[in-house]
Scaffold this motif. Structure first.
Motif, PDB file in Angstrom:
ATOM      1  N   VAL A 251      19.809  36.748 128.543  1.00 12.62           N
ATOM      2  CA  VAL A 251      19.025  37.370 129.454  1.00 12.62           C
ATOM      3  C   VAL A 251      17.709  38.098 128.859  1.00 12.62           C
ATOM      4  CG1 VAL A 251      20.645  37.816 131.552  1.00 12.62           C
ATOM      5  CG2 VAL A 251      20.222  39.379 130.048  1.00 12.62           C
ATOM      6  N   GLY A 252      17.980  38.317 127.605  1.00 13.87           N
ATOM      7  CA  GLY A 252      16.665  38.873 127.008  1.00 13.87           C
ATOM      8  C   GLY A 252      17.066  39.714 125.640  1.00 13.87           C
ATOM      9  N   HIS A 253      16.601  40.691 125.290  1.00 17.11           N
ATOM     10  CA  HIS A 253      16.760  41.212 123.791  1.00 17.11           C
ATOM     11  C   HIS A 253      16.849  42.767 123.780  1.00 17.11           C
ATOM     12  CE1 HIS A 253      15.935  36.996 122.852  1.00 17.11           C
ATOM     13  NE2 HIS A 253      16.659  37.220 121.635  1.00 17.11           N
ATOM     14  N   ALA A 254      17.517  43.432 123.000  1.00 15.21           N
ATOM     15  CA  ALA A 254      17.504  44.740 122.936  1.00 15.21           C
ATOM     16  C   ALA A 254      17.624  45.344 121.470  1.00 15.21           C
ATOM     17  CB  ALA A 254      18.514  45.618 124.006  1.00 15.21           C
ATOM     18  N   VAL A 255      17.126  46.608 121.319  1.00 13.25           N
ATOM     19  CA  VAL A 255      17.264  47.396 119.955  1.00 13.25           C
ATOM     20  C   VAL A 255      17.828  48.444 120.099  1.00 13.25           C
ATOM     21  CG1 VAL A 255      16.006  48.380 118.095  1.00 13.25           C
ATOM     22  CG2 VAL A 255      14.828  46.139 119.137  1.00 13.25           C
ATOM     23  N   TYR A 256      19.035  48.860 119.222  1.00 14.20           N
ATOM     24  CA  TYR A 256      19.687  49.700 119.273  1.00 14.20           C
ATOM     25  C   TYR A 256      19.552  50.703 117.817  1.00 14.20           C
ATOM     26  CZ  TYR A 256      22.070  47.260 123.035  1.00 14.20           C
ATOM     27  OH  TYR A 256      22.048  46.216 124.115  1.00 14.20           O
ATOM     28  N   MET A 257      20.288  51.874 117.777  1.00 12.23           N
ATOM     29  CA  MET A 257      20.115  52.605 116.440  1.00 12.23           C
ATOM     30  C   MET A 257      21.494  52.287 115.800  1.00 12.23           C
ATOM     31  SD  MET A 257      17.242  53.778 115.629  1.00 12.23           S
ATOM     32  CE  MET A 257      15.719  54.085 116.303  1.00 12.23           C
ATOM     33  N   LEU A 258      22.560  52.744 116.282  1.00 16.34           N
ATOM     34  CA  LEU A 258      23.657  52.851 115.462  1.00 16.34           C
ATOM     35  C   LEU A 258      24.349  51.112 115.286  1.00 16.34           C
ATOM     36  CD1 LEU A 258      26.014  54.142 114.118  1.00 16.34           C
ATOM     37  CD2 LEU A 258      27.205  54.671 116.122  1.00 16.34           C
ATOM     38  N   PRO A 259      24.270  50.409 116.314  1.00 13.91           N
ATOM     39  CA  PRO A 259      24.537  49.127 116.295  1.00 13.91           C
ATOM     40  C   PRO A 259      23.922  48.248 115.176  1.00 13.91           C
ATOM     41  CG  PRO A 259      24.723  49.692 118.548  1.00 13.91           C
ATOM     42  CD  PRO A 259      24.087  50.933 117.866  1.00 13.91           C
ATOM     43  N   SER A 260      22.711  48.820 114.904  1.00 14.85           N
ATOM     44  CA  SER A 260      21.884  48.094 113.992  1.00 14.85           C
ATOM     45  C   SER A 260      22.223  48.337 112.592  1.00 14.85           C
ATOM     46  CB  SER A 260      20.446  48.567 114.237  1.00 14.85           C
ATOM     47  OG  SER A 260      19.774  48.082 115.367  1.00 14.85           O
ATOM     48  N   PHE A 261      23.183  49.230 112.245  1.00 10.83           N
ATOM     49  CA  PHE A 261      23.711  49.671 111.112  1.00 10.83           C
ATOM     50  C   PHE A 261      24.932  48.819 110.826  1.00 10.83           C
ATOM     51  CE2 PHE A 261      21.882  54.076 111.480  1.00 10.83           C
ATOM     52  CZ  PHE A 261      20.403  53.682 111.480  1.00 10.83           C
ATOM     53  N   TYR A 262      25.353  48.144 111.626  1.00 17.37           N
ATOM     54  CA  TYR A 262      26.742  47.244 111.158  1.00 17.37           C
ATOM     55  C   TYR A 262      26.026  46.166 110.606  1.00 17.37           C
ATOM     56  CZ  TYR A 262      29.666  49.598 114.420  1.00 17.37           C
ATOM     57  OH  TYR A 262      30.590  50.572 114.894  1.00 17.37           O
ATOM     58  N   ASN A 263      26.616  45.755 109.228  1.00 15.67           N
ATOM     59  CA  ASN A 263      26.211  44.707 108.435  1.00 15.67           C
ATOM     60  C   ASN A 263      27.149  43.298 108.956  1.00 15.67           C
ATOM     61  OD1 ASN A 263      24.512  45.658 106.643  1.00 15.67           O
ATOM     62  ND2 ASN A 263      26.263  46.729 105.497  1.00 15.67           N
ATOM     63  N   HIS A 264      26.597  42.277 108.319  1.00 18.39           N
ATOM     64  CA  HIS A 264      27.111  40.855 108.926  1.00 18.39           C
ATOM     65  C   HIS A 264      28.334  40.386 107.787  1.00 18.39           C
ATOM     66  CE1 HIS A 264      27.355  36.578 109.699  1.00 18.39           C
ATOM     67  NE2 HIS A 264      27.354  36.429 108.508  1.00 18.39           N
ATOM     68  N   ASP A 265      29.222  39.734 108.491  1.00 20.58           N
ATOM     69  CA  ASP A 265      30.472  39.091 107.955  1.00 20.58           C
ATOM     70  C   ASP A 265      30.829  37.918 108.719  1.00 20.58           C
ATOM     71  OD1 ASP A 265      32.991  38.536 106.713  1.00 20.58           O
ATOM     72  OD2 ASP A 265      32.802  40.206 105.794  1.00 20.58           O
ATOM     73  N   CYS A 266      30.860  36.777 107.987  1.00 20.14           N
ATOM     74  CA  CYS A 266      31.255  35.576 108.658  1.00 20.14           C
ATOM     75  C   CYS A 266      32.632  35.603 109.041  1.00 20.14           C
ATOM     76  CB  CYS A 266      30.935  34.355 107.910  1.00 20.14           C
ATOM     77  SG  CYS A 266      29.321  33.942 107.702  1.00 20.14           S
ATOM     78  N   ASP A 267      33.443  36.459 108.901  1.00 19.47           N
ATOM     79  CA  ASP A 267      34.921  36.780 109.201  1.00 19.47           C
ATOM     80  C   ASP A 267      34.934  38.255 109.649  1.00 19.47           C
ATOM     81  OD1 ASP A 267      37.426  36.710 109.891  1.00 19.47           O
ATOM     82  OD2 ASP A 267      38.261  36.333 107.810  1.00 19.47           O
ATOM     83  N   PRO A 268      34.258  38.483 110.601  1.00 13.59           N
ATOM     84  CA  PRO A 268      34.134  39.995 111.000  1.00 13.59           C
ATOM     85  C   PRO A 268      35.621  40.655 111.489  1.00 13.59           C
ATOM     86  CG  PRO A 268      33.535  38.545 112.837  1.00 13.59           C
ATOM     87  CD  PRO A 268      33.688  37.751 111.650  1.00 13.59           C
ATOM     88  N   ASN A 269      35.553  41.959 111.397  1.00 15.31           N
ATOM     89  CA  ASN A 269      36.367  42.861 112.003  1.00 15.31           C
ATOM     90  C   ASN A 269      35.839  43.716 113.102  1.00 15.31           C
ATOM     91  OD1 ASN A 269      34.799  44.728 110.721  1.00 15.31           O
ATOM     92  ND2 ASN A 269      36.354  45.319 109.383  1.00 15.31           N
ATOM     93  N   ALA A 270      34.822  43.358 113.750  1.00 13.47           N
ATOM     94  CA  ALA A 270      34.486  43.958 114.739  1.00 13.47           C
ATOM     95  C   ALA A 270      33.473  42.984 115.648  1.00 13.47           C
ATOM     96  CB  ALA A 270      33.778  45.159 114.449  1.00 13.47           C
ATOM     97  N   HIS A 271      33.137  43.292 116.871  1.00 12.57           N
ATOM     98  CA  HIS A 271      32.396  42.463 117.703  1.00 12.57           C
ATOM     99  C   HIS A 271      31.574  43.253 118.556  1.00 12.57           C
ATOM    100  CE1 HIS A 271      31.484  38.959 119.716  1.00 12.57           C
ATOM    101  NE2 HIS A 271      31.682  39.429 120.873  1.00 12.57           N
ATOM    102  N   LEU A 294      33.064  48.483 108.803  1.00 11.57           N
ATOM    103  CA  LEU A 294      33.124  47.651 109.934  1.00 11.57           C
ATOM    104  C   LEU A 294      32.059  46.632 109.939  1.00 11.57           C
ATOM    105  CD1 LEU A 294      33.790  50.811 111.983  1.00 11.57           C
ATOM    106  CD2 LEU A 294      35.358  48.485 112.212  1.00 11.57           C
ATOM    107  N   ARG A 295      32.266  45.392 110.117  1.00 19.45           N
ATOM    108  CA  ARG A 295      31.094  44.391 110.277  1.00 19.45           C
ATOM    109  C   ARG A 295      31.207  43.527 111.179  1.00 19.45           C
ATOM    110  NH1 ARG A 295      29.325  42.156 104.183  1.00 19.45           N
ATOM    111  NH2 ARG A 295      29.264  44.151 103.158  1.00 19.45           N
ATOM    112  N   ILE A 296      30.098  42.995 112.111  1.00 23.68           N
ATOM    113  CA  ILE A 296      29.919  42.091 112.963  1.00 23.68           C
ATOM    114  C   ILE A 296      29.677  40.632 112.557  1.00 23.68           C
ATOM    115  CG2 ILE A 296      29.853  43.914 114.749  1.00 23.68           C
ATOM    116  CD1 ILE A 296      26.783  43.465 114.716  1.00 23.68           C
ATOM    117  N   CYS A 297      29.520  39.807 113.288  1.00 20.04           N
ATOM    118  CA  CYS A 297      28.902  38.460 112.759  1.00 20.04           C
ATOM    119  C   CYS A 297      27.702  38.299 113.450  1.00 20.04           C
ATOM    120  CB  CYS A 297      29.937  37.292 113.324  1.00 20.04           C
ATOM    121  SG  CYS A 297      29.282  35.676 112.719  1.00 20.04           S
ATOM    122  N   TYR A 298      26.542  38.151 112.920  1.00 17.84           N
ATOM    123  CA  TYR A 298      25.149  38.156 113.528  1.00 17.84           C
ATOM    124  C   TYR A 298      24.945  36.628 114.225  1.00 17.84           C
ATOM    125  CZ  TYR A 298      23.675  42.095 110.795  1.00 17.84           C
ATOM    126  OH  TYR A 298      23.532  43.231 109.981  1.00 17.84           O
TER     127      TYR A 298
END
Length: 329
Positions: A251-271, A294-298
């Motif tokens: 539906v759109g886009h958003a910018v956050y502070m804390l969530p932006s500090f999560y790095n990427h991983d192709c096998d993430p442990n967070a979502h 803690l890493r998420i997949c971009y």
């Protein structure tokens, strides 16, 4: 998402336990988060800390053991913007999908509630003073989404709701010379729209070409595409996570502070996912030990190695060297 892709992605989700009913108290809600779901939010800090890594800069680490499927924290966005295709179907502020007659109209845009309409009034009063047709045509022609976020941010800065340097803490993207050239075209259109709307030089003193380019570079690499899963409270996390990866509710886009500090991983442990609006939820995909990053997949984790590398390089400016990519899975 195809049945094959979902099957491949499910290996990263199959370790999840059911999502607790959202009417139960949440483990944590960040200081900027709300309890719009009717959930009682704890006021303590989340079980995480932000630290530095040698290879990826800032990162998020667990301060204690976190169980699989646990809600780590929630976060409200600093900045949101609906897509041009969603303007008539989502709330102009929180991006919640508008259902039936449950919407509030204000000078051509819609809100899901009186609260959102009231909270948007200030920057929208600024916005409606200008003629944005040329700027919007420019974004539409080039399929640009982030300049629209800069326009909204500029209106909020003029209003005094945000400072011009509010996103400086975020990591910027590296922009090519061709991209900078296109960005400069958008800057001129934005500047002219404000000046033709009789804003003074003092009002737009912050709006320099350098500021515009810098803000776009930060938004480009830190903005999240909001894919609403719109699930009921009883759905399990596997279903919600899979639905958000499908991207059918963008539906759109958003910018956050804390969530932006999560790095990427192709096998993430967070979502990260969104239920009914732009309020973000970060949850674990498996057990996480104290001190673990803690890493998420971009991107869509179901893609193959070459496709992932290309997308991450072109879209985010880095080559992934996670364990999965090292094995070329």
């Amino acid at each position: 998402m195809s049945r094959l892709a979902l099957g491949r992605y499910s290996r990263y989700l199959s370790r999840l336990k059911p999502l607790p009913h959202l009417n139960h108290p949440l483990p944590f809600s960040s200081s900027a988060a709300s309890s719009q779901d009717g959930a009682a939010c704890h006021t303590g800090p989340p079980p995480i800390r932000v630290g530095l890594t040698e290879s990826a800069g800032r990162a998020v680490f667990a301060t204690r053991r976190i169980g699989s499927g646990d809600l780590i924290h929630t976060a409200k966005p600093v900045l949101t913007c609906p897509s041009l295709l969603s303007l008539d179907s989502v709330c102009y502020l929180c991006l919640k999908k508008l259902m039936g007659s449950a919407k509030f109209r204000d000078r051509g845009v819609f809100y899901c509630s009186q609260e959102c309409q009231d909270n948007a009034k200030g920057f929208y009063d600024v916005e409606t003073r200008g003629d944005w047709s040329s700027f919007v045509d420019y974004c539409s022609t080039h399929n640009f989404k982030y300049p629209l976020m800069v326009k909204r941010l500029s209106c909020m800065v003029i209003l005094g709701a945000l400072s011009a340097d509010c996103l400086d803490i975020l990591q910027p993207a590296t922009l090519s010379s061709a991209m900078i050239s296109k960005i400069e075209d958008g800057y001129g259109l934005l500047w002219n729209a404000f000046r033709k709307a009789n804003f003074t030089e003092d009002d737009v003193a912050f709006l320099t070409k350098q500021w515009y380019t810098g803000i776009l570079a930060r938004i480009r690499i830190n903005a999240f595409r909001i894919d609403l899963v719109g699930g009921s409270c009883g759905e399990d996390l596997l279903s919600l996570a899979a639905a958000s990866v499908e991207g059918e509710g963008a539906v759109g886009h958003a910018v956050y502070m804390l969530p932006s500090f999560y790095n990427h991983d192709c096998d993430p442990n967070a979502h990260i996912f969104w239920l009914q609006n732009a309020d973000a939820r970060l949850m674990t995909l498996r057990d996480v030990e104290e001190g673990e990053e803690l890493r998420i997949c971009y991107i869509d984790a179901s893609m193959g190695y070459e496709a992932r590398q290309t997308l991450l390089s072109q879209g985010f400016g880095f080559c992934c060297n996670c364990l999965r990519c090292q094995s070329r899975d």
